[in-house]
Design an enzyme around this catalytic site. Structure first.
Site, mmCIF file in Angstrom:
data_model
loop_
_atom_site.group_PDB
_atom_site.id
_atom_site.type_symbol
_atom_site.label_atom_id
_atom_site.label_comp_id
_atom_site.label_asym_id
_atom_site.label_seq_id
_atom_site.Cartn_x
_atom_site.Cartn_y
_atom_site.Cartn_z
ATOM 1 N N GLU A 60 0.837 -1.209 0.000
ATOM 2 C CA GLU A 60 0.000 0.000 0.000
ATOM 3 C C GLU A 60 0.866 1.251 0.000
ATOM 4 O O GLU A 60 2.085 1.196 0.132
ATOM 5 C CB GLU A 60 -0.912 0.030 1.234
ATOM 6 C CG GLU A 60 -2.297 -0.548 1.021
ATOM 7 C CD GLU A 60 -3.199 0.366 0.204
ATOM 8 O OE1 GLU A 60 -2.703 1.393 -0.341
ATOM 9 O OE2 GLU A 60 -4.391 0.046 0.064
ATOM 10 N N ARG B 112 -5.679 1.511 12.872
ATOM 11 C CA ARG B 112 -4.404 1.876 12.251
ATOM 12 C C ARG B 112 -4.676 2.859 11.131
ATOM 13 O O ARG B 112 -5.826 3.058 10.709
ATOM 14 C CB ARG B 112 -3.701 0.637 11.679
ATOM 15 C CG ARG B 112 -4.473 -0.060 10.559
ATOM 16 C CD ARG B 112 -3.591 -1.055 9.832
ATOM 17 N NE ARG B 112 -4.289 -1.842 8.826
ATOM 18 C CZ ARG B 112 -4.542 -1.462 7.577
ATOM 19 N NH1 ARG B 112 -4.182 -0.245 7.182
ATOM 20 N NH2 ARG B 112 -5.162 -2.256 6.717
ATOM 21 N N ASN C 231 -4.569 4.123 7.200
ATOM 22 C CA ASN C 231 -4.693 3.465 5.903
ATOM 23 C C ASN C 231 -4.316 4.454 4.808
ATOM 24 O O ASN C 231 -3.164 4.867 4.738
ATOM 25 C CB ASN C 231 -6.092 2.891 5.696
ATOM 26 C CG ASN C 231 -6.132 1.840 4.608
ATOM 27 O OD1 ASN C 231 -5.314 0.909 4.603
ATOM 28 N ND2 ASN C 231 -7.057 1.955 3.669
ATOM 29 N N ASN D 161 -10.202 5.022 1.598
ATOM 30 C CA ASN D 161 -9.318 4.855 0.440
ATOM 31 C C ASN D 161 -9.593 5.939 -0.593
ATOM 32 O O ASN D 161 -10.488 6.775 -0.422
ATOM 33 C CB ASN D 161 -9.521 3.477 -0.197
ATOM 34 C CG ASN D 161 -8.600 2.422 0.366
ATOM 35 O OD1 ASN D 161 -7.382 2.625 0.455
ATOM 36 N ND2 ASN D 161 -9.142 1.286 0.764
ATOM 37 N N ASP E 21 -10.131 1.040 -4.258
ATOM 38 C CA ASP E 21 -9.034 1.144 -3.294
ATOM 39 C C ASP E 21 -8.322 2.483 -3.519
ATOM 40 O O ASP E 21 -8.973 3.492 -3.734
ATOM 41 C CB ASP E 21 -8.096 -0.059 -3.446
ATOM 42 C CG ASP E 21 -7.407 -0.431 -2.139
ATOM 43 O OD1 ASP E 21 -6.786 0.449 -1.521
ATOM 44 O OD2 ASP E 21 -7.467 -1.606 -1.738
#
Length: 298
Positions: free
Chosen positions: A23, A106, A108, A153, A204
């Site tokens: 990522e 967390r 992203n 995202n 995404d």
């Protein structure tokens, strides 16, 4: 999918290890270096493109976004918040806690706006429903702009800085919102940009090129899709791994697409059917990309 959207030929994998959850790719034009993460593997990859040289940096925390501050410093979005990283030795220090006391979440996706502000999203470490949020960071101030986000995202911005894009992946909806070009703060309510069809994969990470075209990685679809500014899917590029996760413009002219992928959640049979899962790719299709702006550090 109509014939004009048939996937074009894919590119090649970079000489880098497969990521469990690749990522956050980005590119530093000053050093011709691509950067990306294996989030759950707690690794940061540094790839000198002209030399073809890869370095792997092991991290003490999960991280997902890298932004350049200047020639000596970077900012990483991590599971604890924003951390300052010294490029010459990798030393980390806490810059701004974000959900520091929430051990279930967390960082992203995230991206820097032209004004120097950062949008960054958080999510549950196991994808818990509506456990995350999207934050705006500018001049030392942290503002939560959207809450009850499951998987943030596609955070990206139009070339004129007046529109922000994002998605909550599980909704299948790419959203757009008017923002202040001077601060990157929203000026109204988000509106639907494009709704992906069920069974077509999930939206995404994304980047927006110099013409305002949004390039979005389609997780589960093995593709990067191009959307015109009015929300029409106009092109689909094949990625040799089904769980394609995020694109970035790379190269001295920002004219190539680098795309990360993941092997997370694949059992032995699925990995056999998807042998390049987790690798990072350079696609063959030429683009008119843009370089990422630096993060404004007070």
């Amino acid at each position: 999918m109509t014939s004009e959207l048939a996937p074009e030929p894919s590119g090649k994998a970079l000489p880098a290890p497969a990521c469990t959850l690749g990522e956050g790719p980005t590119y530093d034009r000053h050093t011709d270096t691509a950067w990306w993460f294996d989030i759950t593997g707690r690794k940061l990859f540094e790839y000198r493109m002209e030399a073809g040289q890869l370095s792997t940096h092991h991290l003490p925390v999960m991280a997902s976004v890298l932004a350049r501050v200047d020639g000596e410093r970077q900012v990483l979005a991590t599971e604890s918040g924003l951390m300052l990283r010294m490029t010459h030795n990798g030393a980390l220090s806490m810059l701004m806690p974000i959900e520091y006391d929430d051990k279930l979440t967390r960082s992203n996706d995230g991206r820097v706006h032209a004004c120097g502000a950062l949008w960054v999203g958080t999510m549950g470490k196991n994808g818990e429903h509506e456990a995350g949020a999207i934050y705006h960071v500018f001049k030392g101030k942290l503002t939560r702009i959207y809450d009850k986000i499951s998987i943030p995202n596609a955070i990206s911005f139009s070339p004129d800085g007046a529109i922000a894009y994002f998605t909550d992946t599980e909704t299948l909806k790419l959203m757009r919102v008017q923002i202040d070009p001077k601060t990157a703060l929203p000026l109204g309510e988000p509106k639907l940009f494009h709704h992906l069809a069920h069974g077509d994969g999930w939206p995404d990470g994304a980047v927006v090129d110099a013409n305002g075209v949004l390039w979005n990685a389609r997780w589960g679809g093995g593709a990067v899709d191009a959307y015109s500014p009015d929300g029409r899917r106009i092109l689909s590029l094949d990625v040799p791994a089904r769980q394609s996760s995020c694109p970035a413009f790379v190269g001295r002219n920002a004219d190539r697409l680098l795309v990360t992928s993941a092997l997370q959640g694949l059992d032995a049979d699925a990995r056999k059917a998807d042998p390049e899962a987790g690798l990072t790719f350079l696609l063959d299709h030429a683009v008119q990309g843009r370089f990422e702006p630096d993060f404004y550090l007070v």
